[in-house]
Design an enzyme around this catalytic site. Structure first.
Site, PDB file in Angstrom:
ATOM      1  CG  ASN A  62     -19.850  -7.460  48.450  1.00 47.16           C
ATOM      2  OD1 ASN A  62     -19.512  -6.471  47.806  1.00 47.16           O
ATOM      3  ND2 ASN A  62     -19.742  -8.690  47.966  1.00 47.16           N
ATOM      4  CD  GLU A  63     -22.904  -9.422  51.734  1.00 42.69           C
ATOM      5  OE1 GLU A  63     -22.009 -10.251  52.049  1.00 42.69           O
ATOM      6  OE2 GLU A  63     -23.140  -9.107  50.557  1.00 42.69           O
ATOM      7  CG  ASP A  68     -16.845 -11.527  42.602  1.00 41.07           C
ATOM      8  OD1 ASP A  68     -16.084 -10.758  41.988  1.00 41.07           O
ATOM      9  OD2 ASP A  68     -17.961 -11.857  42.175  1.00 41.07           O
ATOM     10  N   GLY A  69     -14.491 -13.596  45.973  1.00 45.40           N
ATOM     11  CA  GLY A  69     -14.112 -13.866  47.356  1.00 45.40           C
ATOM     12  C   GLY A  69     -12.678 -13.461  47.635  1.00 45.40           C
ATOM     13  CB  THR A 105     -25.307  -7.246  42.105  1.00 39.12           C
ATOM     14  OG1 THR A 105     -23.912  -7.095  42.332  1.00 39.12           O
ATOM     15  CG2 THR A 105     -25.860  -5.965  41.503  1.00 39.12           C
ATOM     16  CG  ASP A 113     -34.803 -18.251  57.734  1.00 32.53           C
ATOM     17  OD1 ASP A 113     -35.410 -18.578  58.764  1.00 32.53           O
ATOM     18  OD2 ASP A 113     -34.866 -18.900  56.672  1.00 32.53           O
ATOM     19  CB  ALA A 156     -19.872  -2.373  45.944  1.00 32.65           C
TER      20      ALA A 156
END
Length: 258
Positions: free
Chosen positions: A117-118, A45-46, A158, A147, A155
């Protein structure tokens, strides 16, 4: 259908991915990315995120079919060297719109980066971060002590978002997840689900005493003062999946995994 002369092949530098790359090159001819109709990516995935970001940076956006030679491989298909032509002809394509992060550092530098993703804001030291949170035109939390906090796409819902107990968002839901990481105050706030057209902004309170970094997928900007996140509707990425391994179904199934 033949893939020769139509597809580019890229691979992670790991030994396993490089061996798979060599195996595929013995079976097919591939072209440079600029001449390709589609990209086949070998890795985890990375590496998939890295490849997508590189295509955005080079303005060479092509549909991409990943095969997992990494760890989780949520964004990837199963690795199989044979039958590739048939798999590509039957693949199901999903459109993914990335986020755009605009971060301003305490020194006044502005950094813009896409995030598939984020976007995450994370404390840099042992002290908690203090953030003012805006959604749309309204300050919704005057002081979030935590934090960190995550803005995730469907996408990416998850991935890090789910690890932080954020909600899973179905593909095509037109939603974003706003998820705190270890919130201290407001103690009972567990996040929000927002329309993906929402502009989400953060102002770091006490940025020198409580420094915060902002991370768009894999790109980190340290010592931020403000961060704005919104959907970048000018960009669309296309991910291809085997019909039995489709992204929307995988995301939906994650809701029932204990």
């Amino acid at each position: 259908m033949t893939i020769d002369g139509k597809y580019a092949l890229v691979a992670s530098p790991t030994d396993e991915a490089q061996a798979a790359d060599a195996q595929l090159r013995e079976l097919h001819e591939f072209v440079d990315l600029k001449d390709a109709e589609c990209v086949i990516a070998l890795g985890g995935d990375g590496f998939m995120l890295q490849t997508l970001h590189q295509m955005l940076a080079d303005n060479q956006i092509k549909p991409i079919f990943g095969m997992n030679l990494g760890t989780v491989g949520f964004l990837m298909n199963e690795w199989r060297p044979h039958g590739l032509e048939e798999r590509l002809s039957k693949a199901k394509t999903f459109s993914v719109t990335p986020l755009r992060m605009d971060a301003v550092t305490v020194d006044g530098d502005t950094v813009t980066s896409p995030a598939i993703n984020e976007v995450s804001l994370l404390r840099e030291t042992r002290q908690t971060a203090k953030l003012e949170v805006t959604a749309g035109e309204n300050v919704v939390i005057e002081e979030l002590v935590c934090d960190g906090v995550i803005v995730a796409t469907p996408a990416g819902s998850t991935a890090y978002n789910l690890s932080a107990r954020g909600p899973i968002l179905p593909m095509g839901s037109n939603l974003l997840a706003l998820t705190p990481i270890s919130p201290f105050r407001p103690r009972r706030w567990r996040g929000a689900i927002l329309p993906d057209k929402t502009r989400i902004a953060f102002r770091v309170l006490e940025p020198l005493k409580r420094p915060v970094s902002a991370v768009a997928d894999q790109r980190e900007v340290r010592d931020v003062a403000t961060v704005e996140v919104r959907l970048d509707t000018s960009l669309t990425l296309s991910l291809m999946f085997d019909p039995e391994h489709a992204l929307d179904e995988r995301i939906a199934r994650e809701q029932f995994i204990a």
